[in-house]
Design a protein around this motif. Structure first.
Motif, PDB file in Angstrom:
ATOM      1  N   ALA A  81       0.822  -1.209   0.000  1.00  0.00           N
ATOM      2  CA  ALA A  81       0.000   0.000   0.000  1.00  0.00           C
ATOM      3  C   ALA A  81       0.858   1.262   0.000  1.00  0.00           C
ATOM      4  O   ALA A  81       1.974   1.282   0.525  1.00  0.00           O
ATOM      5  CB  ALA A  81      -0.904  -0.002   1.228  1.00  0.00           C
ATOM      6  N   VAL A  82       0.315   2.306  -0.622  1.00  0.00           N
ATOM      7  CA  VAL A  82       0.964   3.615  -0.572  1.00  0.00           C
ATOM      8  C   VAL A  82       0.983   4.104   0.869  1.00  0.00           C
ATOM      9  O   VAL A  82      -0.018   4.022   1.580  1.00  0.00           O
ATOM     10  CB  VAL A  82       0.197   4.627  -1.451  1.00  0.00           C
ATOM     11  CG1 VAL A  82       0.668   6.048  -1.176  1.00  0.00           C
ATOM     12  CG2 VAL A  82       0.380   4.293  -2.913  1.00  0.00           C
ATOM     13  N   ARG A  83       2.113   4.618   1.289  1.00  0.00           N
ATOM     14  CA  ARG A  83       2.202   5.206   2.623  1.00  0.00           C
ATOM     15  C   ARG A  83       1.955   6.706   2.507  1.00  0.00           C
ATOM     16  O   ARG A  83       2.720   7.417   1.873  1.00  0.00           O
ATOM     17  CB  ARG A  83       3.569   4.941   3.242  1.00  0.00           C
ATOM     18  CG  ARG A  83       3.783   3.491   3.614  1.00  0.00           C
ATOM     19  CD  ARG A  83       4.922   3.333   4.593  1.00  0.00           C
ATOM     20  NE  ARG A  83       5.028   1.960   5.065  1.00  0.00           N
ATOM     21  CZ  ARG A  83       5.740   1.597   6.116  1.00  0.00           C
ATOM     22  NH1 ARG A  83       6.400   2.504   6.804  1.00  0.00           N
ATOM     23  NH2 ARG A  83       5.790   0.328   6.488  1.00  0.00           N
ATOM     24  N   TYR A  84       0.888   7.149   3.124  1.00  0.00           N
ATOM     25  CA  TYR A  84       0.592   8.576   3.120  1.00  0.00           C
ATOM     26  C   TYR A  84       1.556   9.288   4.066  1.00  0.00           C
ATOM     27  O   TYR A  84       1.902   8.777   5.131  1.00  0.00           O
ATOM     28  CB  TYR A  84      -0.841   8.825   3.580  1.00  0.00           C
ATOM     29  CG  TYR A  84      -1.899   8.300   2.641  1.00  0.00           C
ATOM     30  CD1 TYR A  84      -2.372   9.079   1.594  1.00  0.00           C
ATOM     31  CD2 TYR A  84      -2.431   7.021   2.808  1.00  0.00           C
ATOM     32  CE1 TYR A  84      -3.351   8.603   0.733  1.00  0.00           C
ATOM     33  CE2 TYR A  84      -3.408   6.543   1.949  1.00  0.00           C
ATOM     34  CZ  TYR A  84      -3.864   7.338   0.919  1.00  0.00           C
ATOM     35  OH  TYR A  84      -4.825   6.862   0.067  1.00  0.00           O
ATOM     36  N   ARG A  85       1.963  10.483   3.674  1.00  0.00           N
ATOM     37  CA  ARG A  85       2.785  11.293   4.564  1.00  0.00           C
ATOM     38  C   ARG A  85       1.913  11.861   5.681  1.00  0.00           C
ATOM     39  O   ARG A  85       0.786  12.289   5.452  1.00  0.00           O
ATOM     40  CB  ARG A  85       3.432  12.443   3.783  1.00  0.00           C
ATOM     41  CG  ARG A  85       4.451  12.023   2.745  1.00  0.00           C
ATOM     42  CD  ARG A  85       5.766  11.621   3.376  1.00  0.00           C
ATOM     43  NE  ARG A  85       6.358  12.711   4.143  1.00  0.00           N
ATOM     44  CZ  ARG A  85       7.127  13.669   3.615  1.00  0.00           C
ATOM     45  NH1 ARG A  85       7.390  13.669   2.311  1.00  0.00           N
ATOM     46  NH2 ARG A  85       7.638  14.616   4.375  1.00  0.00           N
ATOM     47  N   ASN A  86       2.453  11.883   6.879  1.00  0.00           N
ATOM     48  CA  ASN A  86       1.767  12.506   8.000  1.00  0.00           C
ATOM     49  C   ASN A  86       1.752  14.020   7.799  1.00  0.00           C
ATOM     50  O   ASN A  86       2.792  14.626   7.496  1.00  0.00           O
ATOM     51  CB  ASN A  86       2.479  12.139   9.299  1.00  0.00           C
ATOM     52  CG  ASN A  86       1.923  12.870  10.500  1.00  0.00           C
ATOM     53  OD1 ASN A  86       2.355  13.975  10.819  1.00  0.00           O
ATOM     54  ND2 ASN A  86       0.961  12.255  11.166  1.00  0.00           N
ATOM     55  N   PHE A  87       0.590  14.636   7.970  1.00  0.00           N
ATOM     56  CA  PHE A  87       0.467  16.062   7.673  1.00  0.00           C
ATOM     57  C   PHE A  87       1.403  16.913   8.527  1.00  0.00           C
ATOM     58  O   PHE A  87       2.117  17.785   8.016  1.00  0.00           O
ATOM     59  CB  PHE A  87      -0.981  16.525   7.869  1.00  0.00           C
ATOM     60  CG  PHE A  87      -1.145  18.020   7.746  1.00  0.00           C
ATOM     61  CD1 PHE A  87      -0.976  18.651   6.522  1.00  0.00           C
ATOM     62  CD2 PHE A  87      -1.444  18.795   8.858  1.00  0.00           C
ATOM     63  CE1 PHE A  87      -1.099  20.031   6.403  1.00  0.00           C
ATOM     64  CE2 PHE A  87      -1.579  20.171   8.750  1.00  0.00           C
ATOM     65  CZ  PHE A  87      -1.408  20.793   7.522  1.00  0.00           C
ATOM     66  N   GLY A  88       1.423  16.674   9.832  1.00  0.00           N
ATOM     67  CA  GLY A  88       2.264  17.478  10.712  1.00  0.00           C
ATOM     68  C   GLY A  88       3.736  17.354  10.379  1.00  0.00           C
ATOM     69  O   GLY A  88       4.466  18.358  10.325  1.00  0.00           O
ATOM     70  N   GLU A  89       4.191  16.126  10.134  1.00  0.00           N
ATOM     71  CA  GLU A  89       5.599  15.910   9.800  1.00  0.00           C
ATOM     72  C   GLU A  89       5.946  16.546   8.461  1.00  0.00           C
ATOM     73  O   GLU A  89       7.016  17.138   8.298  1.00  0.00           O
ATOM     74  CB  GLU A  89       5.898  14.409   9.776  1.00  0.00           C
ATOM     75  CG  GLU A  89       5.806  13.751  11.149  1.00  0.00           C
ATOM     76  CD  GLU A  89       5.987  12.252  11.079  1.00  0.00           C
ATOM     77  OE1 GLU A  89       6.166  11.723   9.949  1.00  0.00           O
ATOM     78  OE2 GLU A  89       5.948  11.593  12.141  1.00  0.00           O
ATOM     79  N   TRP A  90       5.026  16.405   7.489  1.00  0.00           N
ATOM     80  CA  TRP A  90       5.284  17.009   6.182  1.00  0.00           C
ATOM     81  C   TRP A  90       5.366  18.530   6.304  1.00  0.00           C
ATOM     82  O   TRP A  90       6.267  19.158   5.738  1.00  0.00           O
ATOM     83  CB  TRP A  90       4.180  16.620   5.194  1.00  0.00           C
ATOM     84  CG  TRP A  90       4.295  17.376   3.905  1.00  0.00           C
ATOM     85  CD1 TRP A  90       5.086  17.064   2.835  1.00  0.00           C
ATOM     86  CD2 TRP A  90       3.646  18.611   3.575  1.00  0.00           C
ATOM     87  NE1 TRP A  90       4.962  18.031   1.863  1.00  0.00           N
ATOM     88  CE2 TRP A  90       4.087  18.984   2.295  1.00  0.00           C
ATOM     89  CE3 TRP A  90       2.735  19.426   4.252  1.00  0.00           C
ATOM     90  CZ2 TRP A  90       3.645  20.142   1.666  1.00  0.00           C
ATOM     91  CZ3 TRP A  90       2.292  20.585   3.631  1.00  0.00           C
ATOM     92  CH2 TRP A  90       2.746  20.930   2.350  1.00  0.00           C
ATOM     93  N   LEU A  91       4.442  19.126   7.052  1.00  0.00           N
ATOM     94  CA  LEU A  91       4.418  20.582   7.184  1.00  0.00           C
ATOM     95  C   LEU A  91       5.691  21.093   7.854  1.00  0.00           C
ATOM     96  O   LEU A  91       6.227  22.144   7.472  1.00  0.00           O
ATOM     97  CB  LEU A  91       3.186  21.015   7.982  1.00  0.00           C
ATOM     98  CG  LEU A  91       2.900  22.518   8.041  1.00  0.00           C
ATOM     99  CD1 LEU A  91       2.729  23.094   6.638  1.00  0.00           C
ATOM    100  CD2 LEU A  91       1.657  22.796   8.882  1.00  0.00           C
ATOM    101  N   ASP A  92       6.197  20.348   8.824  1.00  0.00           N
ATOM    102  CA  ASP A  92       7.438  20.748   9.491  1.00  0.00           C
ATOM    103  C   ASP A  92       8.634  20.707   8.541  1.00  0.00           C
ATOM    104  O   ASP A  92       9.617  21.428   8.737  1.00  0.00           O
ATOM    105  CB  ASP A  92       7.720  19.832  10.686  1.00  0.00           C
ATOM    106  CG  ASP A  92       6.781  20.091  11.855  1.00  0.00           C
ATOM    107  OD1 ASP A  92       6.168  21.176  11.897  1.00  0.00           O
ATOM    108  OD2 ASP A  92       6.654  19.198  12.720  1.00  0.00           O
ATOM    109  N   SER A  93       8.542  19.873   7.503  1.00  0.00           N
ATOM    110  CA  SER A  93       9.689  19.679   6.609  1.00  0.00           C
ATOM    111  C   SER A  93       9.684  20.608   5.398  1.00  0.00           C
ATOM    112  O   SER A  93      10.703  20.740   4.716  1.00  0.00           O
ATOM    113  CB  SER A  93       9.723  18.226   6.112  1.00  0.00           C
ATOM    114  OG  SER A  93       8.652  17.978   5.207  1.00  0.00           O
TER     115      SER A  93
END
Length: 247
Positions: A81-93
Motif C-alpha cells: 500500500a501507498v504510505r501517506y505522509r503525516n500532515f504534521g511531519e510534512w508541514l514541518d519539513s
C-alpha cells in the motif's frame, strides 16, 4: 502505525515499468500470463531480476481473478500500500521560502480523477497533494494506472480534517485559493510570489461551504459559450500549469 490503504494490484505494461523504475521496493510479486513470450516483456523481466522480484507464470484466468475484466496486457503486480505522509511531519519539513504550491482535494471520489490529478501535480512540480482521510478515493489500481505510475513521484499527504489542516497551513505562511465557479477573481490573475495551497472540490458539489470560507481567494476559470464548469482533473490541470507558467 503507518497510514496506508490496503495492498493493491496494478496492471498493464507501462504502469509496471514505471513502478519497477521508481517504486520497485513496493512490488512484492509479478504475475505474467503463461501464453506470453518472454521477449514480449523483456524489460519488465530485466528490472524484476535486478530487484529480485519473484515472477509467477499463470493462466489468464488467474489474472482475471486478481484484477477483473480489464486490459491487463498479460501482466499484474502485487504492490504494498501507498504510505501517506503525516500532515504534521510534512508541514514541518516544507521550505516555504521557495514559494511552493500544493493541491488540497476536498472529497475527490472518482479514482480516475484522482489519478489524473496526481499525474498533473507531479508533472507541474507541485510540492504535495493533500487529501482528507474520509470521503476520498483511495490509491488503488485505477488511480495508479490513470496516473501512469506517477502516484509514487509526489508526496500524498493525508489529514484527518481538511479545514483544520488549512488553518495550520495558514499559520505556516500558505495562502489558500479555492477553485469556484462563482469565484470573484480570474485564475489568470494568480499571484505566485508566496506559498500557495489550491483547493479542488468534489466532482458534483464542489468545495464545501465551510472550506470555502477558509479560502483567502476564490478563483474562477474563465469560460465561454455558457459552459458552467469543467471536470475536476481538467480544472486542476489548468490551475497547476497557470501556476507553473508564472513561476
Amino acid at each position: 502505525m503507518p497510514d496506508t490503504d490496503s495492498n493493491i494490484y496494478i496492471y498493464g505494461r507501462n504502469p509496471m515499468l514505471e513502478a519497477l523504475t521508481n517504486e520497485a521496493d513496493r512490488i512484492e510479486k509479478i504475475f505474467v500470463r503463461d501464453s506470453l513470450r518472454d521477449s514480449d516483456l523483456s524489460e519488465i523481466f530485466r528490472l524484476a531480476s535486478q530487484h529480485r522480484i519473484p515472477i509467477s507464470h499463470v493462466p489468464g484466468t488467474k489474472l482475471y481473478d486478481l484484477v477483473g475484466s480489464v486490459n491487463d496486457q498479460g501482466v499484474v503486480a502485487l504492490m504494498s500500500a501507498v504510505r501517506y505522509r503525516n500532515f504534521g511531519e510534512w508541514l514541518d519539513s516544507i521550505d516555504t521560502s521557495t514559494y511552493p504550491a500544493i493541491l488540497l482535494l476536498d472529497e475527490i471520489e472518482d479514482p480516475g480523477n484522482f489519478g489524473a490529478i496526481l499525474r498533473t501535480a507531479a508533472a507541474a512540480g507541485m510540492a504535495a497533494v493533500l487529501v482528507p482521510k474520509h470521503r476520498q478515493a483511495p490509491v488503488n489500481a485505477t488511480v495508479y494506472k490513470t496516473s501512469a505510475g506517477t502516484a509514487g513521484r509526489i508526496p500524498i499527504v493525508r489529514a484527518g480534517n481538511l479545514n483544520q489542516a488549512i488553518l495550520k497551513l495558514k499559520e505556516a505562511g500558505f495562502w489558500i485559493g479555492g477553485l469556484d465557479t462563482e469565484g470573484t477573481q480570474s485564475l489568470w490573475e494568480l499571484d505566485v510570489d508566496r506559498p500557495l495551497a489550491f483547493v479542488i472540490g468534489n466532482e458534483g458539489s464542489g468545495i464545501r461551504q465551510k472550506t470555502l470560507e477558509h479560502c483567502d481567494y476564490h478563483f474562477r476559470i474563465p469560460m465561454e459559450n455558457n459552459v458552467e464548469s469543467l471536470n475536476a482533473s481538467v480544472s486542476a490541470a489548468l490551475l497547476c500549469y497557470e501556476w507553473k507558467r508564472k513561476r
